[in-house]
Design a protein around this motif. Sequence first.
Motif, PDB file in Angstrom:
ATOM      1  N   ASP A 101      -0.354   8.513   7.825  1.00 20.04           N
ATOM      2  CA  ASP A 101      -0.145   7.271   7.083  1.00 20.04           C
ATOM      3  C   ASP A 101       0.462   7.525   5.710  1.00 20.04           C
ATOM      4  N   ILE A 102       1.147   6.469   5.221  1.00 19.84           N
ATOM      5  CA  ILE A 102       1.832   6.517   3.933  1.00 19.84           C
ATOM      6  C   ILE A 102       1.252   5.398   3.081  1.00 19.84           C
ATOM      7  N   ARG A 103       0.625   5.785   1.974  1.00 19.70           N
ATOM      8  CA  ARG A 103       0.021   4.781   1.098  1.00 19.70           C
ATOM      9  C   ARG A 103       0.687   4.817  -0.269  1.00 19.70           C
ATOM     10  N   PHE A 104       1.012   3.624  -0.767  1.00 18.41           N
ATOM     11  CA  PHE A 104       1.624   3.478  -2.093  1.00 18.41           C
ATOM     12  C   PHE A 104       0.766   2.495  -2.883  1.00 18.41           C
ATOM     13  N   MET A 105       0.254   2.950  -4.029  1.00 18.46           N
ATOM     14  CA  MET A 105      -0.672   2.157  -4.826  1.00 18.46           C
ATOM     15  C   MET A 105      -1.847   1.679  -3.962  1.00 18.46           C
ATOM     16  N   ASP A 106      -2.311   2.595  -3.124  1.00 19.18           N
ATOM     17  CA  ASP A 106      -3.464   2.396  -2.238  1.00 19.18           C
ATOM     18  C   ASP A 106      -3.248   1.317  -1.176  1.00 19.18           C
ATOM     19  N   GLN A 107      -1.977   1.004  -0.877  1.00 19.23           N
ATOM     20  CA  GLN A 107      -1.647   0.066   0.203  1.00 19.23           C
ATOM     21  C   GLN A 107      -0.845   0.806   1.269  1.00 19.23           C
ATOM     22  N   ASP A 108      -1.157   0.508   2.532  1.00 16.80           N
ATOM     23  CA  ASP A 108      -0.392   1.103   3.631  1.00 16.80           C
ATOM     24  C   ASP A 108       0.981   0.440   3.692  1.00 16.80           C
ATOM     25  N   ILE A 109       2.051   1.236   3.570  1.00 18.05           N
ATOM     26  CA  ILE A 109       3.399   0.645   3.538  1.00 18.05           C
ATOM     27  C   ILE A 109       4.214   0.975   4.788  1.00 18.05           C
ATOM     28  N   ALA A 110       3.576   1.622   5.782  1.00 19.11           N
ATOM     29  CA  ALA A 110       4.327   2.106   6.947  1.00 19.11           C
ATOM     30  C   ALA A 110       5.108   1.005   7.648  1.00 19.11           C
TER      31      ALA A 110
END
Length: 268
Positions: A69-78
């Motif tokens: 998984d890819i998280r940006f600012m603690d949100q999953d952005i996949a």
Amino acid sequence: MSNNYPILSLNNIEVIYDKVALAIKGVSVEVPQGGMVALLGANGAGKSTTLKSISGLLVPERGEVTRGDIRFMDQDIAGLAPQARVKRGIVQVLEGRRVFEHLTPDENLVAASAVVGGSRTEMNRNRDMVYAYFPRLHQRRTAQSGFLSGGEQQMLAIGRALMTRPKLLMLDEPSLGLAPFLVAEIFDIVKSINQHEGLSVLLVEQNAIAALEVVSHGYLLENGRIVMHDSAEAMKKNPDIQEFYLGGAEGKNFHDIKHYSRRKRWLS
């Protein structure tokens, strides 16, 4: 660090092209809030693929993230489209200095700001910021961008990215084809932007010497896997890094026996 979570975290990412070719295998990378991190490795190691998995630019190349998984600012952005990721604050400066060559630098910056919208006042403020960091661009702002030097085009490519007011700036091989003094100048400016604007930076580079001078941490990618992760200082002192990436490996084959035993040591 203002938050407990890193601004970006990749956890055990796998990317496959054309449903068969495994490009990166179990890659995990973290960029702290306001940090500068380098992803190092030889040509073909999987560095650009890793960046494109973050920016969402794999799809046009028939690539997909099949695991992790890819998280940006603690949100999953996949699941987000590339455009949506830009609006969240992720911007990638592609390898090869992609600018609109028929437009002036000024027109390039205005065009880039349209991607995220905003008022004319905001656009002017952002453009002033870019010119403050890159005075050479201000001097050449009315020239046709195709006539700029390679270094000036790289500055413009970074300036265009900054017009979107990103939270994470990802640079793909910014040193490629540039003289060492220009690379040092551009990296110094990026470090200054990182410090003064609090902009997080993920720097993908073959030029380990230049990259390790400006980042705090580095990851070394080989054959699609992370084989080393450490502070920049520790990586600069590592004899294997010195030999293979800091100029001591002229004429040596990456796949010789010493290289193989070195990989076994790192991976064990």
